[in-house]
Design a protein around this motif. Structure first.
Motif, PDB file in Angstrom:
ATOM      1  N   GLN A   1       2.143  -8.311   0.457  1.00 51.14           N
ATOM      2  CA  GLN A   1       2.655  -7.059   1.011  1.00 51.14           C
ATOM      3  C   GLN A   1       2.521  -7.050   2.537  1.00 51.14           C
ATOM      4  N   TRP A   2       3.598  -6.765   3.240  1.00 51.75           N
ATOM      5  CA  TRP A   2       3.696  -6.678   4.713  1.00 51.75           C
ATOM      6  C   TRP A   2       3.690  -8.035   5.404  1.00 51.75           C
TER       7      TRP A   2
ATOM      8  N   LEU B   1       2.400  -2.902  -9.977  1.00 50.08           N
ATOM      9  CA  LEU B   1       1.039  -2.343 -10.002  1.00 50.08           C
ATOM     10  C   LEU B   1       1.125  -0.881  -9.569  1.00 50.08           C
ATOM     11  N   PRO B   2       0.038  -0.113  -9.738  1.00 55.28           N
ATOM     12  CA  PRO B   2       0.119   1.284  -9.316  1.00 55.28           C
ATOM     13  C   PRO B   2       0.495   1.395  -7.836  1.00 55.28           C
ATOM     14  N   THR B   3       1.312   2.375  -7.518  1.00 54.63           N
ATOM     15  CA  THR B   3       1.689   2.612  -6.111  1.00 54.63           C
ATOM     16  C   THR B   3       1.646   4.111  -5.844  1.00 54.63           C
ATOM     17  N   ILE B   4       1.508   4.483  -4.584  1.00 55.32           N
ATOM     18  CA  ILE B   4       1.464   5.905  -4.218  1.00 55.32           C
ATOM     19  C   ILE B   4       2.854   6.527  -4.434  1.00 55.32           C
TER      20      ILE B   4
ATOM     21  N   ALA C   1      -7.009 -13.020  -3.056  1.00 49.61           N
ATOM     22  CA  ALA C   1      -6.811 -11.770  -2.319  1.00 49.61           C
ATOM     23  C   ALA C   1      -6.057 -10.807  -3.217  1.00 49.61           C
ATOM     24  N   GLY C   2      -6.202  -9.530  -2.956  1.00 46.88           N
ATOM     25  CA  GLY C   2      -5.464  -8.551  -3.745  1.00 46.88           C
ATOM     26  C   GLY C   2      -6.090  -8.368  -5.113  1.00 46.88           C
ATOM     27  N   HIS C   3      -5.256  -8.272  -6.136  1.00 45.92           N
ATOM     28  CA  HIS C   3      -5.727  -7.834  -7.452  1.00 45.92           C
ATOM     29  C   HIS C   3      -6.130  -8.997  -8.357  1.00 45.92           C
TER      30      HIS C   3
ATOM     31  N   PHE D   1     -11.567  -0.335  -5.593  1.00 43.68           N
ATOM     32  CA  PHE D   1     -10.900   0.117  -6.845  1.00 43.68           C
ATOM     33  C   PHE D   1     -11.539  -0.433  -8.113  1.00 43.68           C
TER      34      PHE D   1
ATOM     35  N   ASN E   1      -8.390  -1.046 -11.048  1.00 41.41           N
ATOM     36  CA  ASN E   1      -7.263  -1.638 -10.322  1.00 41.41           C
ATOM     37  C   ASN E   1      -7.865  -2.468  -9.183  1.00 41.41           C
TER      38      ASN E   1
ATOM     39  N   PHE F   1      -8.561   8.568  -7.634  1.00 39.85           N
ATOM     40  CA  PHE F   1      -7.729   7.900  -6.638  1.00 39.85           C
ATOM     41  C   PHE F   1      -7.460   8.814  -5.435  1.00 39.85           C
TER      42      PHE F   1
ATOM     43  N   VAL G   1      -6.748   4.167   1.663  1.00 39.08           N
ATOM     44  CA  VAL G   1      -6.238   2.891   1.138  1.00 39.08           C
ATOM     45  C   VAL G   1      -4.727   2.719   1.257  1.00 39.08           C
TER      46      VAL G   1
ATOM     47  N   GLY H   1      -1.083   1.808   1.714  1.00 37.65           N
ATOM     48  CA  GLY H   1      -0.491   0.564   2.224  1.00 37.65           C
ATOM     49  C   GLY H   1       0.169   0.780   3.580  1.00 37.65           C
TER      50      GLY H   1
ATOM     51  N   SER I   1      -5.427  -6.994   2.531  1.00 36.38           N
ATOM     52  CA  SER I   1      -5.821  -7.978   1.510  1.00 36.38           C
ATOM     53  C   SER I   1      -6.283  -9.277   2.159  1.00 36.38           C
TER      54      SER I   1
HETATM   55  P1  NAD Z   1       0.346   1.792  -1.965  1.00 38.45           P
HETATM   56  O1  NAD Z   1       0.287   2.281  -0.549  1.00 38.45           O
HETATM   57  O2  NAD Z   1       1.283   2.494  -2.890  1.00 38.45           O
HETATM   58  O3  NAD Z   1      -1.123   1.856  -2.604  1.00 38.45           O
HETATM   59  C1  NAD Z   1      -2.254   1.344  -1.891  1.00 38.45           C
HETATM   60  C2  NAD Z   1      -3.203   0.708  -2.882  1.00 38.45           C
HETATM   61  O4  NAD Z   1      -3.633   1.719  -3.804  1.00 38.45           O
HETATM   62  C3  NAD Z   1      -2.576  -0.410  -3.730  1.00 38.45           C
HETATM   63  O5  NAD Z   1      -3.511  -1.432  -3.899  1.00 38.45           O
HETATM   64  C4  NAD Z   1      -2.275   0.262  -5.059  1.00 38.45           C
HETATM   65  O6  NAD Z   1      -2.312  -0.638  -6.162  1.00 38.45           O
HETATM   66  C5  NAD Z   1      -3.394   1.295  -5.144  1.00 38.45           C
HETATM   67  N1  NAD Z   1      -3.006   2.463  -5.918  1.00 38.45           N
HETATM   68  C6  NAD Z   1      -1.912   3.251  -5.719  1.00 38.45           C
HETATM   69  N2  NAD Z   1      -1.906   4.263  -6.613  1.00 38.45           N
HETATM   70  C7  NAD Z   1      -3.010   4.106  -7.386  1.00 38.45           C
HETATM   71  C8  NAD Z   1      -3.564   4.822  -8.488  1.00 38.45           C
HETATM   72  N3  NAD Z   1      -2.981   5.908  -8.953  1.00 38.45           N
HETATM   73  N4  NAD Z   1      -4.708   4.354  -9.047  1.00 38.45           N
HETATM   74  C9  NAD Z   1      -5.318   3.243  -8.582  1.00 38.45           C
HETATM   75  N5  NAD Z   1      -4.846   2.534  -7.535  1.00 38.45           N
HETATM   76  C10 NAD Z   1      -3.714   2.947  -6.947  1.00 38.45           C
HETATM   77  O7  NAD Z   1       0.647   0.227  -2.071  1.00 38.45           O
HETATM   78  P2  NAD Z   1       1.215  -0.844  -1.009  1.00 38.45           P
HETATM   79  O8  NAD Z   1       0.106  -1.320  -0.141  1.00 38.45           O
HETATM   80  O9  NAD Z   1       2.470  -0.316  -0.405  1.00 38.45           O
HETATM   81  O10 NAD Z   1       1.584  -2.064  -1.968  1.00 38.45           O
HETATM   82  C11 NAD Z   1       2.704  -2.004  -2.859  1.00 38.45           C
HETATM   83  C12 NAD Z   1       2.352  -2.682  -4.157  1.00 38.45           C
HETATM   84  O11 NAD Z   1       2.034  -4.046  -3.931  1.00 38.45           O
HETATM   85  C13 NAD Z   1       1.133  -2.049  -4.836  1.00 38.45           C
HETATM   86  O12 NAD Z   1       1.374  -2.003  -6.221  1.00 38.45           O
HETATM   87  C14 NAD Z   1       0.032  -2.997  -4.500  1.00 38.45           C
HETATM   88  O13 NAD Z   1      -1.001  -2.957  -5.458  1.00 38.45           O
HETATM   89  C15 NAD Z   1       0.778  -4.314  -4.517  1.00 38.45           C
HETATM   90  N6  NAD Z   1       0.040  -5.327  -3.785  1.00 38.45           N
HETATM   91  C16 NAD Z   1      -0.347  -6.379  -4.507  1.00 38.45           C
HETATM   92  C17 NAD Z   1      -1.083  -7.371  -3.938  1.00 38.45           C
HETATM   93  C18 NAD Z   1      -1.503  -8.507  -4.816  1.00 38.45           C
HETATM   94  O14 NAD Z   1      -2.604  -8.928  -4.793  1.00 38.45           O
HETATM   95  N7  NAD Z   1      -0.652  -8.999  -5.673  1.00 38.45           N
HETATM   96  C19 NAD Z   1      -1.449  -7.298  -2.592  1.00 38.45           C
HETATM   97  C20 NAD Z   1      -1.015  -6.198  -1.851  1.00 38.45           C
HETATM   98  C21 NAD Z   1      -0.267  -5.201  -2.477  1.00 38.45           C
END
Ligand code: NAD
Length: 327
Positions: A22-23, A73-76, A146-148, A228, A233, A258, A265, A267, A285
């Motif tokens: 991401q980014w 994965l969960p997102t805002i 890194a990450g999840h 998390f 998560n 959350f 947190v 993104g 990450s």
């Molecule tokens: P975001 O701004 O929507 O969320 C920030 C973080 O909060 C993310 O890690 C997300 O999984 C977590 N999150 C959001 N809602 C949640 C909830 N209801 N409960 C628990 N955790 C919650 O995300 P972003 O930074 O714009 O990233 C977009 C997507 O890419 C997300 O799904 C993020 O998890 C994923 N991502 C994955 C990796 C990886 O390791 N594969 C690394 C970076 C981001």
């Protein structure tokens, strides 16, 4: 040269894939990885139309194969997954990296369009179900990543040895790899190659601020932390003021929801770390390979070095074997 199922299936020269970040997974980095497999991170693009432009931009920079990552994965704010997927397929992308929960429908769709799917997972049971769904390559992501990392906490050494025993299709090793030693070790564990994220963040072509690259170079393997955990998560991120505040909130009696950590947190806030170069500005990450990274090479230098190191190690390992003498 190291020829494996990965180099053959993807049509790449070096058995290394730059995974979704991401980014960070932007056209300039993806194209720079051209001798290996670069992956554009779909959700980094603000819209499906922007993803189309990123795909075209990458194509203008390289004639080598590249893919698109879709992470579930969960997102805002819920992303328009369908729109991103349609845009990438319509733009002629043939390689996808999928990750996250419930990937079945996505995998089925990509396969119905004749695409090659690399599915990233952190457990053998998820790898086996993805195998049944028809994915082409599994990316086996160890606890070092890194990450999840999922919730099972299994390190790459055991996870890959289990993969060698249980999986029928080719798999690559993800998490904890940043040099030729890691590549050679992954091949020894039956992997067809490796996936790297953090290592590619710290290259000349990586689109992040120079300060963050320097921060990675200065860091040790003790400089990441899990957030998390209590929300199931888990994410491994760089240890800084914000991530330590999140951990402290999660440790409060009664735990955290959350919403309690959402602003910390986000993104969008983490993205600014890469823009303004302040490592304490938000969550970013990072894998424990930060402890192995001590320079900022070009992607080409990095790939050539890793290839050379791995070939040297494999050569030296085979010279350890001498004919058995009768006891
Ligand atoms: P975001 O701004 O929507 O969320 C920030 C973080 O909060 C993310 O890690 C997300 O999984 C977590 N999150 C959001 N809602 C949640 C909830 N209801 N409960 C628990 N955790 C919650 O995300 P972003 O930074 O714009 O990233 C977009 C997507 O890419 C997300 O799904 C993020 O998890 C994923 N991502 C994955 C990796 C990886 O390791 N594969 C690394 C970076 C981001």
């Amino acid at each position: 040269m190291l020829q494996t199922d990965l180099t053959k299936l993807l049509g790449i020269r070096v058995p290394i894939v730059q995974g979704g970040m991401q980014w960070v997974g932007l056209p300039k980095l993806v194209a720079a990885v051209s001798n290996a497999g670069g992956v554009i991170t779909a959700l980094t693009q603000p819209s499906p139309t922007a993803l189309r432009h990123a795909i075209r931009e990458t194509r203008a920079l390289t004639d080598k194969p590249f893919g698109v990552n879709i992470t579930l994965l969960p997102t805002i704010n819920p992303p328009d997954y369908e729109g991103y997927v349609r845009a990438a397929v319509e733009e002629g992308v043939k390689i996808f990296e999928t990750a996250g929960s419930n990937p079945g429908p996505l995998i089925k769709f990509f396969k119905s369009r004749g695409c090659l799917v690399i599915h990233k997972c952190t457990t053998i049971r998820h790898a086996e179900s993805a195998e049944k769904m028809g994915v082409d390559i599994l990316s086996i992501d160890g606890f070092e990543c890194a990450g999840h990392p999922g919730e099972d906490d299994i390190g790459g050494l055991v996870l890959l040895a289990r993969a060698a025993k249980e999986l029928k299709i080719p798999y690559i090793a993800s998490g904890g790899i940043a040099n030729g030693q890691g590549l050679a070790a992954a091949l020894a564990l039956g992997a067809a190659g490796v996936n790297m994220g953090t290592r590619f963040m710290c290259t000349v072509e990586s689109p992040i601020h120079e300060n963050i690259k320097q921060k990675i170079v200065q860091s040790t393997e003790r400089d990441t932390v899990h957030i998390f955990r209590t929300l199931h998560n888990t994410a491994r991120v760089f240890k800084n003021k914000v991530s330590m505040e999140v951990v402290a909130i999660e440790k409060r009696p009664g735990g955290a929801k959350f919403e309690d950590v959402r602003d910390l947190v986000s993104g969008q806030r983490g993205r600014l770390v890469y823009e303004n170069g302040d490592p304490d500005f938000g969550i970013w990450s990072a894998g424990i390979t930060v402890g192995l990274i001590d320079d900022i090479p070009t992607c080409q230098e990095l790939l050539e070095r890793m290839e050379r190191e791995a070939e040297g190690i494999i050569g030296r390992m085979s010279s350890l074997v001498t004919p058995r003498t009768k006891l």
